[in-house]
Structures are given as structure tokens and as C-alpha cells.
Design a protein around this motif. Structure first.
Motif, short mmCIF file in Angstrom:
data_model
loop_
_atom_site.label_atom_id
_atom_site.label_comp_id
_atom_site.label_asym_id
_atom_site.label_seq_id
_atom_site.Cartn_x
_atom_site.Cartn_y
_atom_site.Cartn_z
N UNK A 3 0.84 -1.19 0.00
CA UNK A 3 0.00 0.00 0.00
C UNK A 3 0.88 1.24 0.00
N UNK A 4 0.40 2.26 -0.67
CA UNK A 4 1.14 3.52 -0.73
C UNK A 4 1.13 4.18 0.63
N UNK A 5 2.25 4.82 0.99
CA UNK A 5 2.30 5.53 2.25
C UNK A 5 2.64 6.99 2.05
N UNK A 6 3.75 7.32 1.42
CA UNK A 6 4.14 8.72 1.24
C UNK A 6 5.18 8.82 0.14
N UNK A 7 5.29 10.00 -0.43
CA UNK A 7 6.35 10.29 -1.39
C UNK A 7 6.79 11.73 -1.18
N UNK A 8 8.07 11.94 -1.22
CA UNK A 8 8.61 13.29 -1.08
C UNK A 8 8.39 14.03 -2.40
N UNK A 9 8.06 15.30 -2.29
CA UNK A 9 7.81 16.08 -3.50
C UNK A 9 9.06 16.19 -4.37
N UNK A 10 10.23 16.27 -3.78
CA UNK A 10 11.43 16.35 -4.61
C UNK A 10 11.67 15.05 -5.38
N UNK A 11 11.31 13.90 -4.79
CA UNK A 11 11.41 12.63 -5.50
C UNK A 11 10.41 12.59 -6.65
N UNK A 64 3.57 14.46 -15.95
CA UNK A 64 2.96 15.18 -14.84
C UNK A 64 2.64 14.16 -13.74
N UNK A 65 2.56 14.61 -12.48
CA UNK A 65 2.25 13.67 -11.40
C UNK A 65 0.99 12.84 -11.65
N UNK A 66 -0.03 13.43 -12.23
CA UNK A 66 -1.26 12.71 -12.51
C UNK A 66 -1.10 11.61 -13.53
N UNK A 67 0.00 11.64 -14.28
CA UNK A 67 0.26 10.59 -15.27
C UNK A 67 0.73 9.29 -14.60
N UNK A 68 1.27 9.41 -13.38
CA UNK A 68 1.82 8.23 -12.72
C UNK A 68 1.16 7.92 -11.38
N UNK A 69 0.29 8.80 -10.90
CA UNK A 69 -0.41 8.59 -9.64
C UNK A 69 -1.90 8.52 -9.86
N UNK A 70 -2.55 7.72 -9.04
CA UNK A 70 -4.02 7.62 -9.09
C UNK A 70 -4.53 7.44 -7.67
N UNK A 71 -5.66 8.02 -7.38
CA UNK A 71 -6.29 7.87 -6.08
C UNK A 71 -7.32 6.75 -6.16
N UNK A 72 -7.24 5.83 -5.21
CA UNK A 72 -8.22 4.74 -5.13
C UNK A 72 -8.77 4.72 -3.71
N UNK A 73 -10.06 4.82 -3.59
CA UNK A 73 -10.71 4.80 -2.29
C UNK A 73 -10.62 3.40 -1.70
N UNK A 74 -10.28 3.33 -0.40
CA UNK A 74 -10.20 2.03 0.27
C UNK A 74 -11.60 1.51 0.60
N UNK A 75 -11.70 0.20 0.58
CA UNK A 75 -12.94 -0.42 1.02
C UNK A 75 -13.86 -0.77 -0.03
#
Length: 54
Positions: free
Chosen positions: A24-32, A43-54
Motif C-alpha cells: 500500500x502507498x504511504x508517502x512520497x517526497x515532492x522532490x522525488x 505530470x504527477x497525474x500521469x503516474x499517480x491515481x487515487x483509489x478509495x479504500x474499502x
């Protein structure tokens, strides 16, 4: 070839930085995140996605 290796290393670093032992994802530093986006020319949205738990 060196650029491809750099990209691969950045993605590996990113995956290790944001995933915990349960996968599970926990955190990422903005500089990384910024370095990854620069290396992949995206862009960040090209590699990240939000998925609601449950």
C-alpha cells in the motif's frame, strides 16, 4: 542508454519510497516526485491515481 538506466533507477526508487510491506502507498517526497516527472517528462497525474479504500 544512460538516460534509460537513470529513468529505471528513479522509478525503482519511487516504488520503494511509496510502498510499504503490504503493497500500500504511504508517502512520497515532492522532490522525488519532481525528479521522476522530469526524467519521464510527465505530470504527477500521469503516474499517480487515487483509489478509495474499502
Amino acid at each position: 542508454m544512460a538516460a534509460q538506466t537513470q529513468r529505471r533507477n528513479l522509478v525503482r526508487q519511487w516504488a520503494q519510497a511509496v510502498m510499504d510491506r503490504d503493497g500500500k502507498a504511504r508517502a512520497i517526497r515532492f522532490d522525488t516526485l519532481e525528479k521522476i516527472c522530469q526524467a519521464l517528462d510527465c505530470q504527477p497525474g500521469d503516474i499517480l491515481a487515487y483509489e478509495k479504500e474499502g
